[in-house]
Design a protein around this motif. Structure first.
Motif, PDB file in Angstrom:
ATOM      1  N   ILE B 381       0.832  -1.205   0.000  1.00 19.38           N
ATOM      2  CA  ILE B 381       0.000   0.000   0.000  1.00 19.38           C
ATOM      3  C   ILE B 381       0.864   1.251   0.000  1.00 19.38           C
ATOM      4  O   ILE B 381       0.399   2.318   0.328  1.00 19.38           O
ATOM      5  CB  ILE B 381      -0.973   0.012   1.194  1.00 19.38           C
ATOM      6  CG1 ILE B 381      -0.205  -0.147   2.512  1.00 19.38           C
ATOM      7  CG2 ILE B 381      -1.991  -1.085   1.070  1.00 19.38           C
ATOM      8  CD1 ILE B 381      -1.029   0.252   3.718  1.00 19.38           C
TER       9      ILE B 381
ATOM     10  N   PHE C 104     -17.641   4.545  -8.643  1.00 22.03           N
ATOM     11  CA  PHE C 104     -16.533   5.143  -9.401  1.00 22.03           C
ATOM     12  C   PHE C 104     -15.235   5.041  -8.607  1.00 22.03           C
ATOM     13  O   PHE C 104     -14.190   4.663  -9.148  1.00 22.03           O
ATOM     14  CB  PHE C 104     -16.882   6.603  -9.696  1.00 22.03           C
ATOM     15  CG  PHE C 104     -15.881   7.298 -10.572  1.00 22.03           C
ATOM     16  CD1 PHE C 104     -15.875   7.076 -11.942  1.00 22.03           C
ATOM     17  CD2 PHE C 104     -14.946   8.167 -10.033  1.00 22.03           C
ATOM     18  CE1 PHE C 104     -14.954   7.705 -12.751  1.00 22.03           C
ATOM     19  CE2 PHE C 104     -14.023   8.798 -10.836  1.00 22.03           C
ATOM     20  CZ  PHE C 104     -14.027   8.578 -12.205  1.00 22.03           C
ATOM     21  N   VAL C 108     -13.498   2.232 -10.707  1.00 19.59           N
ATOM     22  CA  VAL C 108     -12.656   2.864 -11.728  1.00 19.59           C
ATOM     23  C   VAL C 108     -11.329   3.326 -11.139  1.00 19.59           C
ATOM     24  O   VAL C 108     -10.259   2.921 -11.591  1.00 19.59           O
ATOM     25  CB  VAL C 108     -13.405   4.045 -12.384  1.00 19.59           C
ATOM     26  CG1 VAL C 108     -12.504   4.744 -13.377  1.00 19.59           C
ATOM     27  CG2 VAL C 108     -14.659   3.549 -13.077  1.00 19.59           C
ATOM     28  N   LEU C 112      -9.501  -0.306 -11.716  1.00 15.21           N
ATOM     29  CA  LEU C 112      -9.020  -0.205 -13.100  1.00 15.21           C
ATOM     30  C   LEU C 112      -7.548   0.191 -13.125  1.00 15.21           C
ATOM     31  O   LEU C 112      -6.840  -0.082 -14.079  1.00 15.21           O
ATOM     32  CB  LEU C 112      -9.848   0.801 -13.903  1.00 15.21           C
ATOM     33  CG  LEU C 112     -11.196   0.283 -14.396  1.00 15.21           C
ATOM     34  CD1 LEU C 112     -11.798   1.252 -15.382  1.00 15.21           C
ATOM     35  CD2 LEU C 112     -11.072  -1.084 -15.047  1.00 15.21           C
ATOM     36  N   VAL C 116      -5.494  -2.294  -4.838  1.00 12.47           N
ATOM     37  CA  VAL C 116      -4.833  -1.695  -3.673  1.00 12.47           C
ATOM     38  C   VAL C 116      -3.368  -1.394  -3.979  1.00 12.47           C
ATOM     39  O   VAL C 116      -2.646  -2.245  -4.487  1.00 12.47           O
ATOM     40  CB  VAL C 116      -4.879  -2.658  -2.476  1.00 12.47           C
ATOM     41  CG1 VAL C 116      -4.231  -2.023  -1.265  1.00 12.47           C
ATOM     42  CG2 VAL C 116      -6.290  -3.035  -2.169  1.00 12.47           C
ATOM     43  N   GLN C 118      -2.057   0.518  -6.175  1.00 14.73           N
ATOM     44  CA  GLN C 118      -1.674   0.891  -7.534  1.00 14.73           C
ATOM     45  C   GLN C 118      -2.358   2.169  -7.989  1.00 14.73           C
ATOM     46  O   GLN C 118      -1.980   2.726  -9.025  1.00 14.73           O
ATOM     47  CB  GLN C 118      -2.056  -0.226  -8.513  1.00 14.73           C
ATOM     48  CG  GLN C 118      -1.550  -1.577  -8.120  1.00 14.73           C
ATOM     49  CD  GLN C 118      -0.191  -1.860  -8.685  1.00 14.73           C
ATOM     50  OE1 GLN C 118       0.412  -1.005  -9.316  1.00 14.73           O
ATOM     51  NE2 GLN C 118       0.313  -3.049  -8.471  1.00 14.73           N
ATOM     52  N   LEU C 130     -15.975  13.583  -9.098  1.00 21.66           N
ATOM     53  CA  LEU C 130     -16.940  13.148 -10.108  1.00 21.66           C
ATOM     54  C   LEU C 130     -18.338  13.633  -9.737  1.00 21.66           C
ATOM     55  O   LEU C 130     -19.063  14.201 -10.556  1.00 21.66           O
ATOM     56  CB  LEU C 130     -16.942  11.622 -10.216  1.00 21.66           C
ATOM     57  CG  LEU C 130     -18.072  11.038 -11.068  1.00 21.66           C
ATOM     58  CD1 LEU C 130     -17.579  10.765 -12.467  1.00 21.66           C
ATOM     59  CD2 LEU C 130     -18.664   9.790 -10.461  1.00 21.66           C
ATOM     60  N   ILE C 133     -18.724  17.561  -9.858  1.00 22.15           N
ATOM     61  CA  ILE C 133     -18.819  18.118 -11.197  1.00 22.15           C
ATOM     62  C   ILE C 133     -20.145  17.741 -11.847  1.00 22.15           C
ATOM     63  O   ILE C 133     -20.774  18.554 -12.523  1.00 22.15           O
ATOM     64  CB  ILE C 133     -17.642  17.614 -12.060  1.00 22.15           C
ATOM     65  CG1 ILE C 133     -16.347  18.218 -11.558  1.00 22.15           C
ATOM     66  CG2 ILE C 133     -17.838  17.962 -13.506  1.00 22.15           C
ATOM     67  CD1 ILE C 133     -15.147  17.757 -12.321  1.00 22.15           C
ATOM     68  N   SER C 134     -20.573  16.512 -11.609  1.00 22.42           N
ATOM     69  CA  SER C 134     -21.753  16.029 -12.314  1.00 22.42           C
ATOM     70  C   SER C 134     -23.053  16.498 -11.682  1.00 22.42           C
ATOM     71  O   SER C 134     -24.024  16.760 -12.380  1.00 22.42           O
ATOM     72  CB  SER C 134     -21.745  14.509 -12.372  1.00 22.42           C
ATOM     73  OG  SER C 134     -20.637  14.072 -13.097  1.00 22.42           O
ATOM     74  N   PHE C 135     -23.100  16.555 -10.354  1.00 23.44           N
ATOM     75  CA  PHE C 135     -24.365  16.878  -9.695  1.00 23.44           C
ATOM     76  C   PHE C 135     -24.164  18.046  -8.741  1.00 23.44           C
ATOM     77  O   PHE C 135     -24.259  17.896  -7.519  1.00 23.44           O
ATOM     78  CB  PHE C 135     -24.879  15.658  -8.924  1.00 23.44           C
ATOM     79  CG  PHE C 135     -24.842  14.392  -9.716  1.00 23.44           C
ATOM     80  CD1 PHE C 135     -25.691  14.232 -10.814  1.00 23.44           C
ATOM     81  CD2 PHE C 135     -23.958  13.372  -9.404  1.00 23.44           C
ATOM     82  CE1 PHE C 135     -25.644  13.076 -11.569  1.00 23.44           C
ATOM     83  CE2 PHE C 135     -23.913  12.223 -10.158  1.00 23.44           C
ATOM     84  CZ  PHE C 135     -24.754  12.069 -11.240  1.00 23.44           C
ATOM     85  N   GLN C 138     -27.084  18.759  -5.981  1.00 25.46           N
ATOM     86  CA  GLN C 138     -27.166  17.861  -4.841  1.00 25.46           C
ATOM     87  C   GLN C 138     -25.931  17.975  -3.957  1.00 25.46           C
ATOM     88  O   GLN C 138     -26.002  17.804  -2.747  1.00 25.46           O
ATOM     89  CB  GLN C 138     -27.293  16.417  -5.314  1.00 25.46           C
ATOM     90  CG  GLN C 138     -28.630  16.052  -5.906  1.00 25.46           C
ATOM     91  CD  GLN C 138     -28.768  16.517  -7.338  1.00 25.46           C
ATOM     92  OE1 GLN C 138     -27.846  17.087  -7.915  1.00 25.46           O
ATOM     93  NE2 GLN C 138     -29.934  16.291  -7.907  1.00 25.46           N
ATOM     94  N   VAL C 295      -1.131   5.420  -0.315  1.00 29.06           N
ATOM     95  CA  VAL C 295      -1.001   4.935  -1.688  1.00 29.06           C
ATOM     96  C   VAL C 295      -0.744   6.077  -2.655  1.00 29.06           C
ATOM     97  O   VAL C 295       0.123   5.982  -3.528  1.00 29.06           O
ATOM     98  CB  VAL C 295      -2.265   4.160  -2.095  1.00 29.06           C
ATOM     99  CG1 VAL C 295      -2.130   3.670  -3.517  1.00 29.06           C
ATOM    100  CG2 VAL C 295      -2.498   3.013  -1.152  1.00 29.06           C
ATOM    101  N   SER C 296      -1.520   7.180  -2.477  1.00 25.14           N
ATOM    102  CA  SER C 296      -1.406   8.235  -3.476  1.00 25.14           C
ATOM    103  C   SER C 296      -0.522   9.380  -3.001  1.00 25.14           C
ATOM    104  O   SER C 296      -0.377  10.364  -3.711  1.00 25.14           O
ATOM    105  CB  SER C 296      -2.803   8.750  -3.838  1.00 25.14           C
ATOM    106  OG  SER C 296      -3.519   9.058  -2.670  1.00 25.14           O
ATOM    107  N   ALA C 297       0.085   9.265  -1.812  1.00 22.61           N
ATOM    108  CA  ALA C 297       0.946  10.342  -1.324  1.00 22.61           C
ATOM    109  C   ALA C 297       2.398  10.055  -1.698  1.00 22.61           C
ATOM    110  O   ALA C 297       2.740   8.949  -2.126  1.00 22.61           O
ATOM    111  CB  ALA C 297       0.820  10.469   0.192  1.00 22.61           C
ATOM    112  N   VAL C 339       2.939  13.469  -7.584  1.00 20.51           N
ATOM    113  CA  VAL C 339       3.696  12.567  -6.714  1.00 20.51           C
ATOM    114  C   VAL C 339       4.879  11.878  -7.408  1.00 20.51           C
ATOM    115  O   VAL C 339       5.986  11.856  -6.862  1.00 20.51           O
ATOM    116  CB  VAL C 339       2.751  11.544  -6.045  1.00 20.51           C
ATOM    117  CG1 VAL C 339       3.513  10.346  -5.531  1.00 20.51           C
ATOM    118  CG2 VAL C 339       2.018  12.221  -4.908  1.00 20.51           C
TER     119      VAL C 339
ATOM    120  N   LEU D 185     -23.091  15.368 -15.758  1.00 21.48           N
ATOM    121  CA  LEU D 185     -22.432  16.475 -16.449  1.00 21.48           C
ATOM    122  C   LEU D 185     -20.991  16.154 -16.807  1.00 21.48           C
ATOM    123  O   LEU D 185     -20.458  16.641 -17.791  1.00 21.48           O
ATOM    124  CB  LEU D 185     -22.456  17.724 -15.553  1.00 21.48           C
ATOM    125  CG  LEU D 185     -23.791  18.450 -15.468  1.00 21.48           C
ATOM    126  CD1 LEU D 185     -23.649  19.656 -14.570  1.00 21.48           C
ATOM    127  CD2 LEU D 185     -24.228  18.875 -16.857  1.00 21.48           C
TER     128      LEU D 185
END
Lengths: 210, 658, 358, 232
Positions: B381, C104, C108, C112, C116, C118, C130, C133-135, C138, C295-297, C339, D185
């Motif tokens: 991780i 998502f 995704v 995708l 975990v 990756q 997501l 931007i889309s809603f 709400q 993971v993303s840091a 990163v 959107l």
């Protein structure tokens, strides 16, 4: 009037661009790099001829001239990948028509059967067989590339291709390949000391594989 | 540049590191024991980093305690010695004390419990002889680094010039291991004597004795011994107490702690004026020089909860691990692990018959609850815990990705060779990834690739040399033919000149025939005689063998024919197929008969010249032995070559702890 | 019998990924309770649906990738993603919003890209973006804090709203968002403090006028300050448990604070100050729970400092000058993108490669 | 000969599709695929330019020195783009306005100069033209598929605004497939284009992989092994 301006503007631009191009063509000419050398250094140099060419260098030349990359079974996929990387071509799986990737082998002459015909000596592409007419021959194991070209010419079939023996100093940490050793007397020891609760069955060896 | 360390100068720190449970007691509470000799000792010929020596004893020999079993080979390896007196029962392949579980050539020595000693060869005054001779003596005594890698001490000392500081490594940072701890408590004076000798050998300006602060008794013992030693014998000796942290006992890490300097990559400590020796090595050096006895035994830690009486013991080299475990009350459980070395860097063994060698400092038999086996490997991780803990400032996580992808170039770029395999990354990994295992495999693969690449290069050169030679021979042959043709032409021309009356070239031959008839005749006769002479020895010398050869050739031919016949049979279009097969079968049968006949004849012929064959046999044996020897020498030389390449790897592995 | 072969090391620091994730989930509880108290039961429904969908999606993806679903679910990473997403979106957003967002995030952004470890983006934040931007309608429909609301929905009303967007009596979410100003005619629709400030400033008012609103009590607005305090408390627990290091929260909050101080010194009338920035919106959640996603840091300590400081600056810039009132999600995603570069340039010097200092 | 044309069509439409495989010309592809109509308009324009430039390049290939081939190709392409731009301006003004800058930008579409360099400059004009047609069709097909995907997700319709391209009658073509209260959107916005494109590429790769797995393994013909050395 405007079309004259348009055309002369284009012509002027073409002239300037042409000058720059001409300069660049001379100044930055790329010397053709010895690609054959680079290919040759990637090939495994077994000189086995399985690719259909007499030796690694001829195959390297053929590759440089556009032949397929996947004809070298001794090199295997690793070599194909490296070649593809070098040449910017697509890496294909090994062409099975030329043979399959095999473990490393070395030729051994059964010396009591050797009749000293020298045929294997002539067949060896790297001069790794020692001997003389009517004298027993032997293979220099460290120089042998495992090409097996000496096997066929032998009139008495006294050459074996044997897998290279693993040595501790060149062992590759394949823990999962360590054979299970049964130690029965120890099982008894464990059993008696654990008041018979410990079955004497042989436990399957468990391994952590990297 | 010079390193000046005083007792009060600061200590540096190295990045990362961990503090696992030490669990040094109860093994460190008991004095070093001495068990009765094992019923059989297995002494492997190769116990150090480098090539094995050459055997100088044979099966059945009686050897004395300390008698050399091998003599160092071509590359200055180390000899091994008989650990006690007894009879050599066998010299065969035996499982090695190595993670691979592979076997190697081993001397099986059955002790006679007499301990009859081989004459000791102490050196009274090392100043009386040259440094080279002292080092030679150390080599003859089989002294290798007892900390982990087993690098020959003499070679290490010889390679070190301009040494500022001699560091004596008494850290023993790995959990469980207490061999050096006990040795320092009980034999501090002798260790100091070793330091003195090593200092004199290396002419080091100062000696730094480093001990981790979790061994107060050892620190006391060494401090007392230093106080008792007169300062004239050891110049500038300092005792440094190091905070406990794993792996501060690693060579590179300890140097960083003590001096703040780093050993340059691909370099040796000697490059920055440092030589490091383990305390046990210092002890062995003192023993070898003052007593004159080779390295025959070492202190082994016997620990783990599967043992009833954990402790330490003097184990003669070659003692089977199983014997030591039994002496300590071994109680194996279902998934028992037996680890040689500590829990961080040690390796498990599959066969308990493996012997204790010069580098075996600990035998650990833990229960499953004591050291829980790793769970299944989970996905990384990227938490970075490994990077925080890596003492070599590598990027373990990056290395892991690249090792998994087998991207060896990227691995080299990320300095995988500087990994000291301390095991910290895998220790802290929350996903339980066996990182070190990945690195070891990748490193082995990189080393293998380097060897293969070199072999390929040699093969290429040999191939090209052969091509050149063939080309040259062909040209020479052509040249010879051309010369011969020219000579003929010249001769013809001469003849033509001799017989100017001859009207045309067509007539030359018959006319010349007359003129040179005698000469041609003579030449023919010569050639014939030569041929006869050549043929004679062949035919006369060995009718028997030639028959055998004939038979062998026929056999092979028949085999080949059969092989050739097989695919033909498979072909549907060949109506001749069956007949060909029949032909082949007949031929095979014929060949077989011929072979049998030959065999019979040779059998019947054999008994008659018995003496002859015996002597032949002896000759053959002698020849074969000579051949085998030659080959061995060759192989060893080659091995020596690869060894020397591996030296870098070995050096880096030297960073192992005690 | 035979012996067990294993690679070294043979001992292990017993803290698995699952344990770490459980600690993270536990540490979220104080902030979650504050959110529950001030913004009603909706949060609970969001969390329940998010976790259920996340686990189902994770299991399906794992099976599609021929992995063991049980093994994959055991590490609890999907639950953490779901929880982060659930507390980020308005409590009464319709159920399909959280479903789409979670699908998502897990399907995704996580699987995708390889599952975990990756994913290059923070899954929860990518899902949030997501949705945002889309809603937009709400996703900005936050309720007023309970003490201000003219109608506080009951548990059943909340469930009804969550499922159908109106209560059983027929009130819509829009009506629920009105705040009690005493007179029904004068009722105003509620906005989050940051949103409110942004709208008011864009109408030409000064900061002082914008914060006249009754929700600005305490340091940074009723309700929000307590939610942030709750997450700060949880974050401190994480630090104490050594699940995270101080580098990311420290650098993030530090950078944001420095920017806020500079901003309020130069334009005190138009740029909100330290208190608003630190204790409003998702600041504390981001500092301790979102940006610290390993993971993303970035990996190295130096890298983490740069990465988190970048998030801090981006958050400030987007909040002050961008089109969205809060910016944590965008800032985190943009920093995620950086990163690999950060990691490349913050590689520690391997032992033995240090330049000799003389 | 026909075999070669079959290969060309297979390459252009699927195997070597400029958008899905070569990933060329992504800028206009992603920017104007918000609706099917826009996508179709740009697709046709690109295809026309590709056919024209390929034929022209092929015709002049023997007169152009190697060193200046790229400037020449660019001029040829620019000419055709200008032609197409003027045509669209004349006949489909609404679409011309909708596509805006992306019509002139066709000049920089790498798919076009790529084909000119890789194929047209080495082959005779009929083949080059056919190649251009197939590559253009492949590109347009991806554009339309992407446009349909995004329009459907973002508006629930198909062929919205077809009258801009095809004339007033085409307003009948508009299909309302789904009535969204709250459309996604994101699909209409640029990030949506990237995500949808990713799905398209993934789908193509998945189909290819499945087809490859289905193909039975063909028997292997043993190749002749060369002897490196002669045996006497």
């Amino acid at each position: 009037m405007s079309w004259i301006i348009g055309i002369s503007a284009l012509a002027l631009m073409a002239l300037i661009a042409g000058l720059i191009l001409g300069f660049a063509a001379i100044r930055f000419r790329v010397e053709s790099d010895p690609i054959v050398e680079q290919i040759d250094s990637i090939l495994p140099q077994t000189q086995c001829g399985q690719c259909g060419y007499p030796g690694c260098r001829p195959y390297a030349e053929a590759i440089a001239n556009g032949d397929e990359l996947n004809k070298c079974p001794p090199g295997g996929q690793a070599t194909i990948d490296k070649l593809a990387d070098l040449l910017g071509r697509e890496a294909k799986p090994l062409d099975a028509a030329h043979g399959e990737e095999d473990i490393k082998k070395v030729a051994i002459i059964r010396e009591d059967e050797c009749i000293g015909c020298t045929k294997c000596i002539q067949a060896c592409p790297v001069d790794a067989i020692l001997g003389a007419t009517k004298q027993m021959h032997t293979v220099i194991a460290d120089e042998c590339t495992g090409c097996d070209l000496c096997v066929e010419p032998c009139p008495v079939d006294c050459i074996d291709m044997v897998p290279v023996e693993p040595k501790p100093e060149r062992w590759k940490w394949q823990l999962e390949q360590i054979p299970i050793v049964e130690m029965n007397h120890l099982a008894e020891l464990g059993q008696t000391q654990a008041n018979g609760s410990n079955e004497a069955e042989t436990t399957k060896q468990q391994q952590v594989n990297g | 540049m010079a390193i000046e360390i005083t007792a009060t100068s600061r200590l540096w720190n190295f990045p990362g590191g961990v503090q696992p449970d030490e669990r040094k007691s109860p093994a460190n509470l008991q004095p070093i024991q001495r068990f009765p000799l094992a019923p059989m000792l297995y002494i492997p010929l190769r116990q150090h980093a480098g090539a094995a020596g050459e055997l100088c004893v044979a099966v059945g020999d009686y050897v004395l305690k300390g008698q050399p079993l091998t003599i160092p080979g071509v590359d200055n390896g180390l000899p091994v010695h008989a650990s006690t007196s007894g009879t050599i029962k066998a010299i065969t392949e035996h499982p090695l004390n190595h993670p691979s579980g592979l076997s190697g050539l081993t001397v099986h020595l059955q002790p006679d419990d007499q301990d009859a000693p081989y004459p000791h060869q102490p050196i009274a005054d090392i100043h009386a002889i040259s440094q080279r001779e002292v080092l030679q003596h150390l080599q003859q005594m089989g002294i290798a680094g007892l900390g982990g890698a087993g690098f020959p001490t003499a070679r290490k000392v010889a390679g070190a010039r301009n040494i500022d500081a001699l560091i004596i490594n008494g850290i023993e940072c790995e959990p469980y291991i207490v061999a050096d701890d006990r040795l320092m408590r009980e034999h501090a004076a002798k260790i100091l004597r070793g330091c003195e000798l090593l200092q004199q050998l290396t002419s080091a300006k100062s000696v730094i004795f480093a001990i981790e602060d979790n061994k107060p008794e050892a620190i006391n013992a060494v401090a007392t011994a230093i106080a008792e030693t007169s300062s004239t014998t050891i110049a500038n000796i300092i005792l440094r107490v190091i905070p406990t942290k794993y792996p501060s006992g690693g060579e590179k890490q300890l140097i960083q702690i003590l001096t703040g300097k780093q050993v340059p990559a691909n370099g040796l400590p000697a490059d920055i004026g440092i030589l490091m020796q383990n305390v046990a090595t210092a002890y062995a050096v003192a023993h070898a020089i003052d007593v004159g006895e080779p390295l025959l035994e070492r202190v082994v830690t016997l620990t783990g909860e599967a043992l009833h009486h954990p402790g330490t013991a003097w184990a003669p080299l070659g003692t089977p691990v199983e014997y030591l475990l039994q002496q300590s009350g071994f109680q194996p459980s279902k998934h028992q692990r037996v680890i040689i070395g500590g829990p961080m860097m040690g390796y498990t063994i599959a066969n308990l018959q493996v012997p204790v060698t010069k580098t075996t400092n600990c035998i650990l038999a833990p229960t499953a609850s004591e050291l829980t086996p790793a769970d299944a490997e989970m996905a990384c991780i990227r938490c970075g815990a490994c990077e925080q803990a890596c003492p070599a400032s590598l990027l373990p996580q990056q290395l892991y990705w690249h090792a998994k992808a087998q991207d060896y170039d990227a691995l080299k770029q990320h300095h995988i060779v500087d990994c000291i395999e301390c095991g910290i990354c895998a220790y802290v990994c929350p996903s339980q990834i066996p990182l070190v295992q990945y690195y070891r495999q990748a490193k082995a693969e990189i080393r293998e690739q380097a060897i293969e690449h070199q072999k390929a290069e040699i093969a290429r050169q040999r191939f090209e040399a052969r091509q050149l030679r063939l080309e040259r021979e062909k040209e020479e042959r052509l040249e010879k033919h051309r010369r011969a043709a020219e000579a003929r032409k010249a001769a013809q021309a001469a003849r033509a000149a001799e017989a100017p009356t001859s009207p045309s070239a067509a007539d030359t031959k018959p006319s010349a025939g007359k003129g040179t008839n005698a000469a041609v005749q003579a030449a023919l006769a010569r050639a014939k005689a030569k041929k006869a002479a050549q043929e004679q020895p062949d035919s006369s010398a060995s009718i028997g063998p030639s028959a055998a050869v004939q038979a062998a050739i026929e056999r092979a031919k028949a085999k080949k024919a059969a092989q050739a016949a097989a695919p033909e049979q498979a072909e549907p279009v060949a109506d001749k197929g069956p007949s060909a097969a029949v032909q082949a079968a007949i031929e095979r049968a014929k060949a077989k008969k011929a072979a049998q006949a030959n065999a019979e004849s040779s059998q019947s012929a054999e008994p008659a010249p018995e003496n002859n064959t015996q002597s032949d046999k002896q000759d053959a044996i002698a020849a074969a032995v000579a051949r085998a020897k030659a080959r061995k020498a060759e192989r060893e030389q080659a091995k020596g070559n690869t060894e020397s390449q591996n030296n870098a790897a070995e050096n880096e592995r030297k960073g192992k702890q005690n | 019998m035979s012996f067990y072969i294993a690679s070294s090391p043979h001992n292990h620091q017993r803290r698995t990924t699952a344990t770490l994730m459980n600690i993270v989930l536990l540490a979220m509880i104080p902030g979650f309770i504050a959110q529950l108290y001030f913004f009603g039961w909706g949060v609970l429904f969001q969390l329940g649906v998010a976790i259920a969908v996340a686990c189902a999606c994770e299991a399906l993806c794992l099976m599609a990738r021929d992995r063991s679903a049980m093994m994959g679910l055991r590490d609890n990473t999907a639950i953490v993603t779901a929880a982060l997403l659930a507390v980020s979106i308005p409590p009464l957003a319709p159920w399909w919003v959280i479903v789409i967002g979670t699908l998502f995030s897990i399907g995704v952004v996580k699987h995708l890209f390889g599952g975990v470890g990756q994913n290059i983006f923070n899954p929860a934040m990518a899902g949030y973006v997501l949705l945002l931007i889309s809603f937009p309608v709400q996703m900005t429909a936050w309720l007023p804090p309970a003490s201000l609301a003219s109608n506080v929905p009951s548990f059943l009303d909340s469930l009804h709203l969550f499922l159908f967007q109106y209560t059983s009596e027929g009130y819509s979410v829009e009506q629920m968002r009105r705040i009690d100003t005493g007179t029904l005619l004068d009722a105003v629709v509620m906005a989050t403090p940051l949103d409110h400030i942004k709208t008011q400033l864009s109408q030409g008012l000064t900061l002082g006028e914008a914060t006249q609103h009754q929700q600005f009590t305490g340091i940074a607005g009723m309700g929000w300050q307590w939610v942030n305090a709750g997450y700060l408390l949880g974050g401190l627990v994480l630090l104490q448990q050594r699940v995270i290091q101080w580098h990311i929260p420290g650098a993030f909050l530090g950078a944001l604070a420095v920017c806020a101080i500079i901003g309020s010194v130069f334009a005190p009338d138009y740029l909100p100050g330290l208190n608003i920035h630190l204790f409003s919106g998702a600041t504390m959640l981001a500092a301790f729970f979102i940006a610290t996603d390993p993971v993303s840091a970035a990996t190295s300590n130096r890298g983490k400092l740069i990465y988190a400081a970048l998030i801090g600056v981006l958050v400030y810039l987007i909040r002050s000058f961008g089109g969205y009132p809060d910016a944590v999600a965008f800032a985190v995603l943009l920093a995620n993108l950086c990163v690999p570069v950060i990691d490349q340039y913050t590689r520690p010097t391997t032992y033995g490669y240090q330049r000799e200092e003389r | 000969m026909s075999n070669e044309y079959a290969t060309l069509s297979k390459d252009g439409l699927w195997e070597n599709n400029p958008a899905l495989v070569q990933l060329l010309g992504l800028c206009p592809l992603l920017a104007v695929s918000g609706t099917v109509t826009n996508a179709l308009g740009l697709g046709i324009a690109t295809m026309l330019v590709l056919v024209g430039s390929n034929i022209t390049v092929s015709l002049v290939r023997n007169f152009v020195p190697n060193e200046i081939r790229i400037p020449v190709f660019v001029i040829v392409i620019a000419t055709f783009v200008t032609l197409v731009e003027l045509t669209m301006n004349a006949f489909t003004y609404g679409l011309f306005m909708a596509l805006g800058i992306f019509i002139p930008l066709i000049v920089t579409n790498c798919a076009i100069i790529g084909r000119a360099e890789a194929y047209a400059s080495k082959n005779a004009w009929p083949k080059a033209g056919f190649d251009g047609l197939m590559m253009g069709l492949g590109f347009a097909a991806v554009l339309v598929a992407l446009g349909a995907m995004r329009e459907l997700l973002g508006q629930g319709t198909l062929f919205d605004g077809a009258e801009l391209l095809l004339g007033a009658w085409a307003s009948e073509l508009r299909i309302q497939l789904i009535q969204f209260d709250y459309p996604l959107l994101l699909a209409i916005l640029p990030p949506g284009a990237f995500i949808c494109m990713g799905f398209l590429i993934a789908g193509k790769n998945w189909l290819d992989l499945r087809r490859k797995e289905k193909l039975a393994k063909q028997p292997i013909a043993k190749a002749q092994r060369a002897r490196v050395t002669t045996v006497n």
